[in-house]
Write an enzyme that holds these catalytic residues in place. Structure first.
Site, PDB file in Angstrom:
ATOM      1  N   ARG A 145      55.345   8.540  91.304  1.00  0.00           N
ATOM      2  CA  ARG A 145      56.084   9.231  92.369  1.00  0.00           C
ATOM      3  C   ARG A 145      55.165   9.413  93.567  1.00  0.00           C
ATOM      4  NH1 ARG A 145      58.561  15.140  91.358  1.00  0.00           N
ATOM      5  NH2 ARG A 145      56.411  15.792  91.718  1.00  0.00           N
ATOM      6  N   HIS A 162      55.078  24.959  89.543  1.00  0.00           N
ATOM      7  CA  HIS A 162      54.215  23.824  89.238  1.00  0.00           C
ATOM      8  C   HIS A 162      53.007  24.242  88.399  1.00  0.00           C
ATOM      9  CE1 HIS A 162      56.616  21.714  92.290  1.00  0.00           C
ATOM     10  NE2 HIS A 162      56.424  20.729  91.443  1.00  0.00           N
ATOM     11  N   CYS A 168      63.837  14.128  84.618  1.00  0.00           N
ATOM     12  CA  CYS A 168      62.434  14.495  84.397  1.00  0.00           C
ATOM     13  C   CYS A 168      62.165  15.967  84.678  1.00  0.00           C
ATOM     14  CB  CYS A 168      61.508  13.614  85.234  1.00  0.00           C
ATOM     15  SG  CYS A 168      61.757  13.812  86.994  1.00  0.00           S
TER      16      CYS A 168
END
Ligand code: PEP
Ligand code: MG
Length: 578
Positions: free
Chosen positions: A340, A201, A508
């Protein structure tokens, strides 16, 4: 204090080849964040005029820790009955006058840096407790160890002075997504790390923010010095230290050209045989939306809302969330926005979440939220409020079973009812989609498709879980390959299931960003792609050169390959053929 690198750091110009993790060029001065152990082992006595600053650093870290303990325990209050008592006992330790006195003496009297004073003072108290005869008192040393570690973590992160990193290139052993956000906010413009996975991330955030990054430069924090001039070529994975003026000038010009050439591509990209594929932007905050739109985004395909928590450093209230989601939706209007729900856990854990030995396989994403209906319902209400203009879609991360989706749907209904009771408006038909990012969800895609309005395929996690290779580890980076035929076969399974059930299957994960993979994705029949804003123009251009019918044939060949190398060879051959 610094270890000597055998004269290397004094060389006029050095080149290091690493892994390209976020495109672009940065030129700036190095700020080295050394590994905590090193800063504790190699230190020098602080001159008297600087000692009050170190005492202040300690007080600041102590304050941050107290706030984090309270916030974490608030979050855990629903699941941990003794939360209040635990907070009190931690507060007592952190404020223990004997420890405070020792730390203050070591800093002001002996000239120790704050982190060394904390480490040694706590060590002395832990040692004393360990030899106590009362087992209850002996046990308390674990609490002290825990607090020592947390104080050190706060002290060993860079000083939180806004603007202090303006123009800097951060060189660190490794980084978390939260670190990248913090350094970006403080003005850093490039990143170099010793380890890490390209789909971590931290790297995703760097790409989203457009900060050039190179990872995998071994011993970078030892080989480089603070303030040395660095060039980060995040496209080629190259770092140049102390460049000569001609090289620096060349890279500065390259960097500036890149900025000038960011053009806007309007209109949905279409293949040569007329298949339209919207390209959405993946963003983490309202600030990024205008740039995403300027790059030609057809909407926002993924908002990682959990990064709001990481940025704010506290759990956002329902009002804060509502304002934040509305800001994103307004800036993207009339284009669609996919919000999300929090994907907390794994490498995005926050204080108050259970500590697990294997967090990527633990209480992550929807699993965590389904244990905390209060947090989930508040987030759903905030998202619903932002949906009035009917441009919002909801997305749930880390789904493994249909039951999870059914429970989520019923909680969504509850949240809607709460708003109706309050006479608040929202989109009654807000579409709910799921991330397909576990092998279980991929294998059950045909059944899950019956519950939701769309799929968004998360190839970062799908690859991690399918190949059993940690996305944040550079040790298994050789295995972590989103082009592995096992992943491609799952992708085909997901897209075919979605087609049979008449719903969209979008993608995605990072695979959407790989130029070599675009043709395969077109061949799969993917409905839309979502990438970092800076990747949009190139991806749109690429789509418009592809023939969808030929792409299907290429996909068939790739699916028959036995390993990633064979898939890559096929794609390279394709690239080099006329
Ligand atoms: C993914 O897993 O591919 C994804 C898009 O989500 P994240 O990277 O936030 O886990
Ligand atoms: Mg994911």
């Amino acid at each position: 204090m610094d270890s000597d690198a055998g004269g290397l750091k004094r060389s006029p110009s050095l080149r290091f080849q690493g892994i390209a993790a976020s495109h672009g060029i940065a030129v700036g001065h190095a700020v080295i964040l050394r590994a905590p152990q090193e800063r504790l082992l190699h230190w020098r006595i602080v001159p008297p005029p600087e000692r009050p600053y170190h005492l202040e650093r300690y007080h600041h870290a102590r304050q941050l820790l107290l706030e984090a303990i309270r916030a974490g325990m608030n979050l855990a209050a629903g699941t941990l009955p003794d939360a209040h008592a635990i907070v009190e006992s931690y507060e007592l330790i952190v404020s223990d006058p004997a420890i405070e006195q020792t730390i203050s003496n070591r800093i002001l009297g002996e000239g120790m840096p704050a982190e060394v004073a904390v480490s040694t003072a706590y060590d002395a108290h832990i040692h004393a407790l360990a030899s106590a005869s009362d087992p209850f008192i002996r046990e308390r040393r674990y609490d002290l160890e825990n607090i020592r570690q947390k104080l050190l973590a706060a002290l060993l992160s860079p000083p939180p002075t806004t603007g202090s990193l303006r123009g800097a290139i951060i060189v660190a052993p490794s980084l978390l997504a939260s670190d990248v956000l913090q350094y970006y906010d403080e003005g850093a413009q490039g990143i170099v790390t010793e380890v890490g996975g390209i789909s971590s991330h931290a790297c995703i955030v760097a790409r989203t923010l457009g900060i050039p990054a190179v990872i995998g430069i071994r011993n970078a924090t030892r080989l480089l010095d603070d303030n040395v001039q660095l060039i980060v070529d995040g496209t080629r994975g190259l770092v140049i230290a102390s460049p000569d003026e001609t090289t620096a000038e060349h890279y500065r010009a390259l960097r500036d050209t890149r900025v000038e050439h960011r053009t806007s591509h309007t209109g949905i990209a279409t293949t040569t045989d007329g298949v339209a594929i919207p390209v959405y932007a993946s963003v983490d905050s309202p600030d990024e939306v205008p740039n995403a739109m300027a790059q030609g985004a057809d909407g926002i395909g993924l908002v990682r809302t959990e990064l709001l928590l990481v940025r704010l450093r506290h759990f956002p209230s329902e009002q804060e969330q509502t304002a934040w989601y509305r800001a994103i939706v307004e800036r993207a209007y009339p284009k669609p926005v996919t919000l999300r729900i929090f994907d907390l856990g794994s490498d995005k854990a926050i204080g108050g979440m259970p500590h697990e030995p294997n967090p990527a396989l633990g209480l992550r994403g929807l699993r965590f939220l389904l244990q905390r209906h209060d947090l989930l319902r508040a987030q759903l209400r905030a998202i619903l409020r932002a949906s009035v203009q009917r441009t919002v879609r909801l997305l749930a991360p880390m789904v493994t079973t249909a039951e999870e989706v059914e429970t989520l749907l019923s909680l969504l209904e509850t949240a809607k009812q709460e708003l109706r009771d309050n006479r608040e408006s929202f989109d009654e038909h807000i579409p709910l989609g799921i991330m397909v990012e576990t092998p279980a969800a991929a294998l059950l895609a045909d059944q899950l498709a019956g519950h939701v309005a769309f799929f968004s395929i998360g190839t970062n996690d799908l690859t991690q879980y399918t190949l059993a290779a940690d996305r944040t580890s550079n040790l298994v980076a050789y295995l972590f390959d989103q082009l592995h035929p096992a992943v491609l076969r799952l992708l085909q399974m997901i897209v075919s299931a979605a087609k049979r059930r008449g719903i969209h299957a979008e993608l995605c994960g990072d695979l959407a960003t790989f130029p070599s993979a675009t043709e395969l994705l077109v061949g799969l029949g993917i409905s839309a792609l979502s990438v970092a804003p800076t990747s949009i123009p190139a991806l749109k251009e690429k789509i418009s050169t592809i023939n969808a019918a030929q792409a299907e044939q290429l996909l068939a060949q790739a699916l028959a390959a036995s390993d990633s190398a064979a898939v890559r060879a096929l794609l390279n051959h394709q690239h080099s053929s006329p």
